[in-house]
Design an enzyme around this catalytic site. Structure first.
Site, PDB file in Angstrom:
ATOM      1  N   ASP A 237       0.822  -1.206   0.000  1.00 51.62           N
ATOM      2  CA  ASP A 237       0.000   0.000   0.000  1.00 51.62           C
ATOM      3  C   ASP A 237       0.857   1.258   0.000  1.00 51.62           C
ATOM      4  O   ASP A 237       2.041   1.241   0.353  1.00 51.62           O
ATOM      5  CB  ASP A 237      -0.952   0.017   1.190  1.00 51.62           C
TER       6      ASP A 237
ATOM      7  N   GLU B  94       0.181  -1.422   5.527  1.00 53.52           N
ATOM      8  CA  GLU B  94       1.206  -0.992   6.480  1.00 53.52           C
ATOM      9  C   GLU B  94       1.035   0.467   6.843  1.00 53.52           C
ATOM     10  O   GLU B  94       1.255   0.869   7.996  1.00 53.52           O
ATOM     11  CB  GLU B  94       2.598  -1.235   5.879  1.00 53.52           C
TER      12      GLU B  94
END
Length: 409
Positions: free
Chosen positions: A80, A175
């Site tokens: 991400d 994350e």
């Protein structure tokens, strides 16, 4: 164009911004789309044991080709990108042989990447640099890390004469919103120790990070017509300002550095009747971390005592802790990475992470996981850039770690 650059430029075409307001894992559908793409790519480069977990984690394993009994080593990066800047329609630019002057990212909008504002640029004079077009982030955090790991693994697969132990690869979702380790099964992953490839400038080696907590403050006021409000109205916005004024001004992010902790207001929304504030609390020292959290509790109590009723409510949740205490007892993990950086003709930069990585929580789950550089600078914003040489050196360091591990054990 080198393989690692080609991969990186392909990866950033997919918008994988995570969403903290989502209740799913991954938090966005595009992360799952990207994960499936990575599974295919890992299979295509010749890794046979590759799979996608139910929660969107990409796991791959390369078996040992040596008779030596050495620990299993892991490399981890996250899929991400941060929601702090736009992550779609990324139009990267490659600045050839950077000359040390201003880089015009977007002429129409007068967006300039300047060494006056970002003096670190001067470190890359003569190098090729990948930048944004000034309207989005770049995505080097952490698609550069993924590209570097995949490129190193492809080299291992294509050169079977290189001896190595079991290698475990993990690409995680979410994350950036603090959930990257929520469903990471370290037993299934199988590594004895790992490295996240999620750091910044070339040479970084990090095994110390913030202790972290989130705080949510809700204040309930009393709305009365302002013409007759005396001794009756409680303006929740003004009470919120009282709370903020009781926090130490010098302990805000814009005034702190190195191992100094901070309070950071990330959200403020309110009216006379109700106001809500979100904070993050950070400190490297456990005692200071505990003090900061207690200060929030004390100020809340003070406000409730002042107004003689419970109008302020605070919720504090720990997020992750300083992985230093879990990694220092295993100094050889640091020594291997340090030597790998040196052997790649890079100066190791051992410094604390003023943030967190998946490795922090993974270390407390039982898999020590320090952090290594990707080569990127100015993450999470439109001034993000990454020198191509730094990416190529990151690939070299990963390969050196594999080689040094074989010789160490």
């Amino acid at each position: 164009m080198s393989k690692v650059v080609e991969r990186f430029l392909n990866y950033i075409k997919v918008n994988t911004t995570s969403n903290e307001n989502s209740s799913t894992t991954p938090s966005t559908e595009n992360q799952l789309k990207f994960a499936k793409y990575l599974v295919k790519e890992l299979l295509n480069i010749g890794i046979k044991n590759v799979y996608l977990t139910e929660k969107g984690y990409v796991i791959a394993k390369i078996p040992s080709n040596t008779s030596k009994n050495i620990p299993n080593i892991g490399f981890i990066a996250h899929m991400d990108t941060s929601a702090d800047a736009l992550g779609e329609n990324i139009n990267p630019k490659i600045i050839k042989e950077y000359d040390g002057k201003d880089i015009i990212l977007n002429k129409e909008k007068n967006i300039i990447l300047s060494p006056e504002e970002f003096p670190e640029l001067k470190n890359y004079i003569g190098e090729d640099i990948i930048t944004t077009d000034g309207t989005t982030l770049l995505g080097a955090d952490d698609k550069a890390g993924i590209a570097e790991i995949v490129t190193a693994m492809e080299y291992i697969i294509n050169n079977p004469e290189i001896k190595h132990g079991n290698i475990c690869i993990g690409f995680t979702p979410d994350e950036e919103i603090g959930r990257g380790s929520d469903y990471f099964d370290i037993d299934d992953f199988g590594a004895d120790f790992s490295y996240t490839i999620d750091g910044g400038k070339i040479g970084e080696l990090q095994y110390e990070n913030f202790n972290a907590a989130s705080a949510k403050l809700v204040i309930h006021g009393k709305n009365v017509h302002p013409g007759s409000a005396k001794n009756k109205m409680i303006n929740s916005i003004m009470v919120a300002n009282e709370f903020l004024n009781m926090l130490p001004k010098a302990e805000q992010p814009e005034y702190t550095e190195n191992r100094e902790g901070f309070f950071h207001l990330t959200y403020f929304n309110g009216n006379v009747e109700n106001t809500e504030l979100h904070f993050i609390i950070r400190d490297f020292n456990k005692s200071n971390f505990k003090y900061k959290k207690q200060l929030f509790e004390n100020i809340t109590k003070f406000i409730n005592d002042k107004y003689r009723k419970n109008i302020a409510y605070i919720e504090i949740h720990d997020q992750y802790y300083n992985m230093k205490e879990k990694i220092l007892p295993l100094q050889h993990i640091i020594d291997i990475a340090y030597k790998a950086i040196e052997e790649s003709h890079i100066t190791p930069l051992v410094n604390p992470i003023r943030g967190g990585t998946d490795g922090a929580r993974l270390s407390f789950l039982g898999m020590p996981t320090p952090n290594l550089f990707t080569g990127g600078e100015n993450f999470h914003g439109r001034y993000e850039y990454i020198p191509i040489n730094s990416m190529e050196k990151a690939v070299e360091v990963i390969l050196k770690i594999i080689d040094i591990s074989l010789k160490t054990f």
